[in-house]
Design a protein around this motif. Sequence first.
Motif, PDB file in Angstrom:
ATOM      1  N   PHE A 258       0.828  -1.203   0.000  1.00 20.87           N
ATOM      2  CA  PHE A 258       0.000   0.000   0.000  1.00 20.87           C
ATOM      3  C   PHE A 258       0.869   1.261   0.000  1.00 20.87           C
ATOM      4  N   ILE A 259       1.887   1.294   0.846  1.00 25.87           N
ATOM      5  CA  ILE A 259       2.761   2.471   0.930  1.00 25.87           C
ATOM      6  C   ILE A 259       3.498   2.701  -0.392  1.00 25.87           C
ATOM      7  N   VAL A 260       4.030   1.619  -0.954  1.00 25.22           N
ATOM      8  CA  VAL A 260       4.712   1.736  -2.245  1.00 25.22           C
ATOM      9  C   VAL A 260       3.735   2.192  -3.319  1.00 25.22           C
ATOM     10  N   GLY A 261       2.498   1.649  -3.269  1.00 24.52           N
ATOM     11  CA  GLY A 261       1.489   2.032  -4.250  1.00 24.52           C
ATOM     12  C   GLY A 261       1.129   3.496  -4.171  1.00 24.52           C
ATOM     13  N   ILE A 262       0.958   4.029  -2.962  1.00 28.25           N
ATOM     14  CA  ILE A 262       0.648   5.449  -2.800  1.00 28.25           C
ATOM     15  C   ILE A 262       1.808   6.303  -3.299  1.00 28.25           C
ATOM     16  N   GLY A 263       3.046   5.870  -2.995  1.00 29.29           N
ATOM     17  CA  GLY A 263       4.210   6.582  -3.511  1.00 29.29           C
ATOM     18  C   GLY A 263       4.249   6.581  -5.035  1.00 29.29           C
ATOM     19  N   TRP A 264       3.881   5.444  -5.621  1.00 29.41           N
ATOM     20  CA  TRP A 264       3.824   5.328  -7.086  1.00 29.41           C
ATOM     21  C   TRP A 264       2.778   6.286  -7.661  1.00 29.41           C
ATOM     22  N   ILE A 265       1.642   6.401  -6.989  1.00 29.62           N
ATOM     23  CA  ILE A 265       0.569   7.294  -7.451  1.00 29.62           C
ATOM     24  C   ILE A 265       1.016   8.744  -7.384  1.00 29.62           C
ATOM     25  N   ILE A 266       1.657   9.124  -6.272  1.00 27.08           N
ATOM     26  CA  ILE A 266       2.133  10.505  -6.134  1.00 27.08           C
ATOM     27  C   ILE A 266       3.184  10.817  -7.192  1.00 27.08           C
ATOM     28  N   TRP A 267       4.099   9.862  -7.422  1.00 23.24           N
ATOM     29  CA  TRP A 267       5.108  10.052  -8.468  1.00 23.24           C
ATOM     30  C   TRP A 267       4.445  10.210  -9.834  1.00 23.24           C
ATOM     31  N   ALA A 280      -6.822   5.340 -12.067  1.00 19.80           N
ATOM     32  CA  ALA A 280      -7.706   4.180 -11.897  1.00 19.80           C
ATOM     33  C   ALA A 280      -6.926   2.889 -12.106  1.00 19.80           C
ATOM     34  N   ALA A 281      -6.051   2.874 -13.116  1.00 22.10           N
ATOM     35  CA  ALA A 281      -5.242   1.683 -13.377  1.00 22.10           C
ATOM     36  C   ALA A 281      -4.284   1.410 -12.222  1.00 22.10           C
ATOM     37  N   GLN A 282      -3.736   2.466 -11.633  1.00 16.16           N
ATOM     38  CA  GLN A 282      -2.817   2.291 -10.504  1.00 16.16           C
ATOM     39  C   GLN A 282      -3.536   1.689  -9.297  1.00 16.16           C
ATOM     40  N   PHE A 283      -4.715   2.205  -8.977  1.00  9.57           N
ATOM     41  CA  PHE A 283      -5.460   1.665  -7.846  1.00  9.57           C
ATOM     42  C   PHE A 283      -5.920   0.233  -8.117  1.00  9.57           C
ATOM     43  N   PHE A 284      -6.288  -0.063  -9.356  1.00  8.24           N
ATOM     44  CA  PHE A 284      -6.677  -1.433  -9.700  1.00  8.24           C
ATOM     45  C   PHE A 284      -5.486  -2.379  -9.519  1.00  8.24           C
ATOM     46  N   THR A 285      -4.308  -1.924  -9.953  1.00  8.88           N
ATOM     47  CA  THR A 285      -3.096  -2.722  -9.774  1.00  8.88           C
ATOM     48  C   THR A 285      -2.811  -2.958  -8.298  1.00  8.88           C
TER      49      THR A 285
END
Length: 469
Positions: A258-267, A280-285
């Motif tokens: 989850f933390i890595v995913g949120i960092g990926w979204i912010i980036w 949407a694709a990032q959250f689905f992933t």
Amino acid sequence: MTNKQPFQLPDAAVILMAVSLIAYIATMLVPPGYFDVPNNVTQVALSQFKLADSTSTVPIFAEGGEIGLTNVLFEGLTAGDKYGATIGVMAFILITGGAFGIIMQTGAINNGIMALINKTRAIEWLFLPLLFVLFSLGGAIFGMGEEAIAFCIVLLPIMKQLGYDAKVTVLVTYVATQIGFATSWMNPFSIAIAQSIADIPVFSGAPLRVAAWCVFTLFGLIFVVRYARKIRLQPEPQAIIENTKPLSHCDRAVLLCFIVGIGWIIWGVMARQYYIPELAAQFFTLGLITAIIARAFGILTFNDSAHAFTKGAQELLPAALLVAMAKGIVLLLGGSSLNDASVLNTLLYSSAQTLSHVPDSLAAWGMLVFQSGFNFFVSSGSGQAAITMPLMSPLGDLLAVSRQTVVLAFQLGDGLTNIFIPTSASLIGCLGVVKLDWGEWAKFIWRFQLALFALASACIFLAHFIDYQ
């Protein structure tokens, strides 16, 4: 004896249906008009407005694919594209809700919450201010808005365990983002578009906006902290902490994901300018990887994850339908294109013409009032900039109002009212995920909204009198 029912404001869906009826009546009373603007021309003058030669009555029941009162919801559901304010935002809401349905089903978030509370008891006083400032920066730097829906899902359990209510969750996330959004000095989704249309250097005038961000953020933070202290329940957090269990390996893996995913979204938002489709694709992933982790540790089967995804999306369906209804109202008024005949264009022209007959300082303030009201119909920052700035920027020249002040009026009028209007897809999405009715929210937030408007008015008058450039 009969018990009197307390007065309740209508549901957001009821309000939007009433607005649809008002818009339908307006189509019978207000003639449609358009602006005769050549292609590739961004400067629009009032003299370019023309009434349509012929008018067509909007029917109650439409046939042949036309818009009518009874199919306003369907037209809103099917309008636009994946980058628009209807289909795109609706799909984002449902997919994000489904992804977080899987994450929440693993229990890792709840277990992590307990560990977080236990670790941060000593600096708990800093928790709300830090969150508020971070989300305000998110709105100011990269136009954070729709993303607050996902954070509301994550933070609601944390707030409840700390003794706060759902309103605090929305305040420190969505409201903070909109305060930052409204006072941004570098938001690519509103100020960059507005300044480019107004033909002034992009991201110019930053010092005043940075000062405004500091003032508005501090004002909002004081309001949030005072309210949070007033309603906080005691001493429940301590009792829960005593029963905290250590995090399992699955919990740690899901939380790390989850933390890595949120960092990926912010980036993605900051470095790659990701928007609704990519988000949407990032959250689905993120949801998909969580399902794989949960299956590997034997916490959830893939069928369990599928059911959790469906349930999470299902809970946000009402919010998605309200987004469609809001778009349908704009379509009922003829759409938002300047070149196409519509009742909305006539209302835009009439408002602008009224402003041309008042003193320049009041005209500057009148632009703030107009943008605040217009945001009810077009809550998208980039959309409102594209519709209103081609007309408002040259109007500012006629009224001795600097174009920088015109852009500031657009920013403040667009961003601040997003925390109140039921046509804001992001607001309705945030309220939906925390199970908070819009009527209840409106009764709570209206005084704060008026205070923000008074502060915005002072900011506009200051900008005008110092000849803000």
